[in-house]
Design a protein around this motif. Structure first.
Motif, short mmCIF file in Angstrom:
data_model
loop_
_atom_site.label_atom_id
_atom_site.label_comp_id
_atom_site.label_asym_id
_atom_site.label_seq_id
_atom_site.Cartn_x
_atom_site.Cartn_y
_atom_site.Cartn_z
N ALA A 110 0.83 -1.21 0.00
CA ALA A 110 0.00 0.00 0.00
C ALA A 110 0.87 1.26 0.00
CB ALA A 110 -0.92 0.00 1.22
N TYR A 111 1.93 1.28 0.79
CA TYR A 111 2.77 2.47 0.88
C TYR A 111 3.53 2.74 -0.41
CZ TYR A 111 1.94 2.09 5.93
OH TYR A 111 1.37 2.01 7.17
N CYS A 112 3.81 1.69 -1.18
CA CYS A 112 4.55 1.87 -2.44
C CYS A 112 3.62 2.26 -3.59
CB CYS A 112 5.30 0.59 -2.80
SG CYS A 112 6.70 0.26 -1.70
N ALA A 113 2.31 2.25 -3.36
CA ALA A 113 1.31 2.77 -4.31
C ALA A 113 1.42 2.15 -5.70
CB ALA A 113 1.42 4.30 -4.41
N GLY A 114 1.84 0.88 -5.76
CA GLY A 114 1.89 0.18 -7.04
C GLY A 114 3.04 0.57 -7.94
N LEU A 115 3.96 1.40 -7.46
CA LEU A 115 5.06 1.89 -8.31
C LEU A 115 6.22 0.91 -8.25
CD1 LEU A 115 5.24 4.48 -10.00
CD2 LEU A 115 6.69 5.45 -8.22
N PRO A 116 6.58 0.27 -9.37
CA PRO A 116 7.67 -0.71 -9.35
C PRO A 116 8.99 -0.17 -8.80
CG PRO A 116 6.42 -0.94 -11.37
CD PRO A 116 5.90 0.29 -10.69
N LEU A 117 9.30 1.11 -9.08
CA LEU A 117 10.55 1.66 -8.55
C LEU A 117 10.52 1.68 -7.03
CD1 LEU A 117 13.28 2.99 -9.12
CD2 LEU A 117 12.10 5.21 -9.15
N ALA A 118 9.39 2.09 -6.44
CA ALA A 118 9.28 2.11 -4.99
C ALA A 118 9.34 0.70 -4.41
CB ALA A 118 7.97 2.79 -4.58
N LEU A 119 8.69 -0.24 -5.07
CA LEU A 119 8.73 -1.63 -4.62
C LEU A 119 10.15 -2.20 -4.72
CD1 LEU A 119 5.45 -2.68 -6.40
CD2 LEU A 119 5.79 -2.84 -3.93
N SER A 120 10.87 -1.86 -5.79
CA SER A 120 12.23 -2.35 -5.96
C SER A 120 13.16 -1.81 -4.88
CB SER A 120 12.76 -1.97 -7.35
OG SER A 120 11.98 -2.58 -8.36
N VAL A 121 13.01 -0.52 -4.57
CA VAL A 121 13.83 0.07 -3.51
C VAL A 121 13.51 -0.59 -2.17
CG1 VAL A 121 14.17 2.18 -2.16
CG2 VAL A 121 14.16 2.28 -4.65
N THR A 122 12.23 -0.78 -1.88
CA THR A 122 11.83 -1.42 -0.62
C THR A 122 12.36 -2.84 -0.54
OG1 THR A 122 9.82 -0.06 -0.56
CG2 THR A 122 9.84 -2.05 0.80
N GLY A 123 12.23 -3.60 -1.63
CA GLY A 123 12.74 -4.96 -1.64
C GLY A 123 14.24 -5.02 -1.48
N ALA A 124 14.95 -4.08 -2.12
CA ALA A 124 16.41 -4.06 -2.01
C ALA A 124 16.84 -3.75 -0.58
CB ALA A 124 16.99 -3.04 -2.98
N ARG A 125 16.14 -2.84 0.07
CA ARG A 125 16.48 -2.50 1.46
C ARG A 125 16.23 -3.69 2.38
NH1 ARG A 125 14.46 3.19 3.63
NH2 ARG A 125 15.86 2.47 5.29
N LEU A 126 15.13 -4.39 2.17
CA LEU A 126 14.86 -5.57 2.99
C LEU A 126 15.90 -6.66 2.74
CD1 LEU A 126 10.97 -5.88 2.78
CD2 LEU A 126 12.33 -5.51 4.85
N ALA A 127 16.26 -6.86 1.47
CA ALA A 127 17.25 -7.89 1.15
C ALA A 127 18.60 -7.58 1.78
CB ALA A 127 17.38 -8.02 -0.37
N ALA A 128 18.94 -6.29 1.88
CA ALA A 128 20.22 -5.89 2.48
C ALA A 128 20.19 -5.97 4.00
CB ALA A 128 20.57 -4.47 2.04
#
Length: 611
Positions: A467-485
């Protein structure tokens, strides 16, 4: 349980017995839940589909009653759950004719793109056979008005693809009568008319094929005020030049003949340049759009291939374009070129600068004296690319004037353009407009980066991130990368960091990738009225609004507000969201754009937003 939407709405048990459902409103509620594909359908959406703009005072109670009736009729194997702000239907293992149609249509298009014409025709015929008449036939008129057009368009595209497969294997005589009726029913669908011209020509009726073109040109001029597009125009030229024979559409050799079932693409020529970026990791989502781009890039119909992928910043245009280019690279043995049309700060590059790079990549660097001479650079470039089978990806175009000098000098090449704005030089039929991802695809993308098990361990936190990423792939990619790190972080911690709207854009950054900066690059190109409208509407609550409402908030004339809103739509910072009761357009913008707009209201906090 079987559900059918491609005709009258029906529910059937496994044994084939139809479940009795009475009234258009119950059928409408069931169809709305099925069409949502597991997502929540809000009360407001259900109310609009049931009663339009004039719902009764007891709308919520009536919706509850319809849900209760559905639960009673469908039984325990189907679950209808109340989940704010509406309802969601869970039907594990259910067969839905629309899903089966979509699957067969996708497989058929893929087979067509790979020149397996017989298989493509069979798959597409099976898909079309699922239609039992007009879709959603027993729903309310409000649902039919809202949901039928995209379903009908999907059916027509499948039908056109099936006819293309039939023409490719020499069934022109069998499809001529069908095409004649379809063109009479859909006189402005240029692909159908071009197919009819092809069928008539191959039946030895060249005069009738030309008459069909002249008739179509007159219809387009009278009804739409436009000239024939590339599809019809190139078919007309092929009729005149005798170039519509079957040789170019010969089917691929079959496995029974001792050859691979899929035609082998041409091998790349030695020394051919290839500057496509490395793969963007695992490609997730956008399956329909990717299949459509592949089909268009590999189709041999004589039309120039000028394809546009458009959408807001961060929506995944570049990733989709690069993946499509990589998948089709072997079809372009003379080279595959990729060039960015903007500098890192978002400023557009001059065409002359881009042409110098392209000529160097093609092994023909221009003389120093010509490096600033745009006309000479265009001449050199078009001479070099004439007759070549090149695939060119132009990433981040800002307008037609920038793109026009970069188009290769021949129809054999293909150009794949990404841009936040639509371009006049690319026909609407060759434009792929990307919207933010739905919840399911967004969760799939996040899982591919952060790990599915990790998200499943905290489903509420995962839903919050989506919900916070509002469907934007760039926002989802950044969030996923931060979690993976940060493998020791629970998902809920990341969700808590994004929960504060004032801090969210700052949190959506990792390394040199920033959602804020991607959006700011778009804002820097705005004029004064558009920037004032964007910042002035920053406190909007997320619901679609009209230009009349915007004018009241901004203190301007309605015409001025509408002009500014339309300009924001053109640069993908706002989107159209239907019509109001008076037929006026409604507007809305992505939640992350709204947060950026709120930060722009304080110039000291964001001095770099405006040049």
């Amino acid at each position: 349980m079987d559900f059918r939407l491609l005709g009258p709405i029906e529910a059937k048990r496994g044994g084939g017995a139809t479940i009795p459902l009475s009234g258009s409103k119950v059928h409408t509620v069931l169809a709305a839940l099925l069409l949502s594909e597991g997502r929540v359908v809000s009360d407001a959406r259900l109310s609009a589909l049931l009663w339009g703009w004039d719902p009764p005072a007891t709308a919520s109670a009536q919706i509850y009653t319809y849900m209760s009736r559905l639960r009673k009729h469908l039984g325990e194997e189907i679950e209808i759950v109340r989940r704010q702000p509406g309802y969601v239907l869970r039907a594990p293992g259910a067969w839905i004719d629309l899903h089966e149609f979509t699957r067969l249509d996708r497989l058929g298009r893929e087979a067509l793109a790979e020149r397996r014409f017989e298989e493509a025709g069979s798959l597409l015929r099976d898909a079309l056979d699922l239609w039992r008449g007009t879709a959603l036939a027993n729903a309310t008129e409000q649902m039919i008005e809202a949901e039928l057009p995209p379903l009908e368009e999907a059916r027509m595209l499948a039908l056109e693809s099936r006819i293309e497969a039939d023409l490719a294997v020499g069934r022109h005589e069998q499809v001529t009568a069908e095409l004649t009726g379809l063109v009479a029913e859909h006189p402005v669908r240029e692909r159908l008319r071009a197919q009819l011209m092809t069928a008539l020509y191959r039946c030895g009726r060249q005069a009738d094929a030309l008459h069909t073109y002249y008739e179509g040109r007159a219809v387009l001029a009278d009804q739409l005020g436009v000239d024939p597009g590339e599809a019809l125009g190139s078919t007309y030229q092929a009729v005149l030049g005798g170039g519509l024979g079957l040789a170019s559409a010969a089917p691929a050799p079959s496995a029974a003949d001792g050859a691979p079932a899929v035609a082998a693409p041409a091998a790349g020529r030695a020394g051919a340049p290839s500057t496509l970026p490395a793969p963007y990791g695992e490609f997730t989502g956008r399956r329909t759009e990717l299949a459509a781009l592949r089909e268009r890039l590999t189709r041999e119909d004589g039309r120039p291939r000028r394809l546009l992928v458009t959408g807001m910043a961060g929506v995944g245009k570049t990733a989709l374009a690069v993946r499509a280019a990589q998948d089709c690279a072997a079809r372009y043995p003379d080279g595959q070129l990729y060039v960015e049309l903007c500098h890192p700060d978002g400023a557009p590059k001059e065409p002359a600068e881009v042409l110098v790079r392209l000529l160097r990549a093609l092994g023909e660097p221009p003389p120093a004296a010509a490096a600033q001479d745009l006309e000479e650079l265009v001449r050199l470039y078009r001479t070099r690319t004439s007759g070549a089978r090149l695939l060119l990806v132009l990433d981040g175009a800002v307008g037609d004037r920038q793109v026009a000098p970069l188009l290769p000098g021949g129809p054999e090449s293909a150009v794949l353009i990404t841009s936040q704005a639509r371009l006049a030089r690319v026909a609407g039929a060759d434009t792929t407009a990307l919207t933010p991802l739905g919840d399911d695809e967004a969760l799939e993308l996040l899982a591919s980066l952060a790990g599915r098990d990790r998200l499943e361990a905290d489903p509420d936190g995962a839903d919050d991130l989506v919900a916070y990423c509002a469907g934007l792939p760039l926002a989802l990619s950044v969030t996923g990368a931060r979690l993976a790190a940060r493998p020791h972080w629970p998902v809920s911690r990341m969700a808590a960091r994004l929960a504060d709207p004032d801090a969210r854009l700052g949190e959506l950054a990792y390394g040199d990738v920033s959602v804020r900066e991607a959006l700011v690059h778009c804002v820097r190109r705005l004029g004064g009225p558009e920037l004032a409208a964007l910042t002035g509407l920053a406190d909007w609550d997320g619901e679609p609004f009209s230009a009349q409402y915007a004018a009241l908030v901004l203190g301007s004339a309605e015409e001025e507000a509408e002009s500014a809103l339309d300009a924001l739509v053109d640069c993908a910072l706002m989107e159209l969201s239907g019509l109001d009761a008076q037929g006026r357009p409604l507007y809305r913008c992505n939640d992350l754009v709204r947060l950026l707009a709120a930060s722009l209201t304080t110039r000291d906090a964001f001095p770099s937003a405006v040049r």
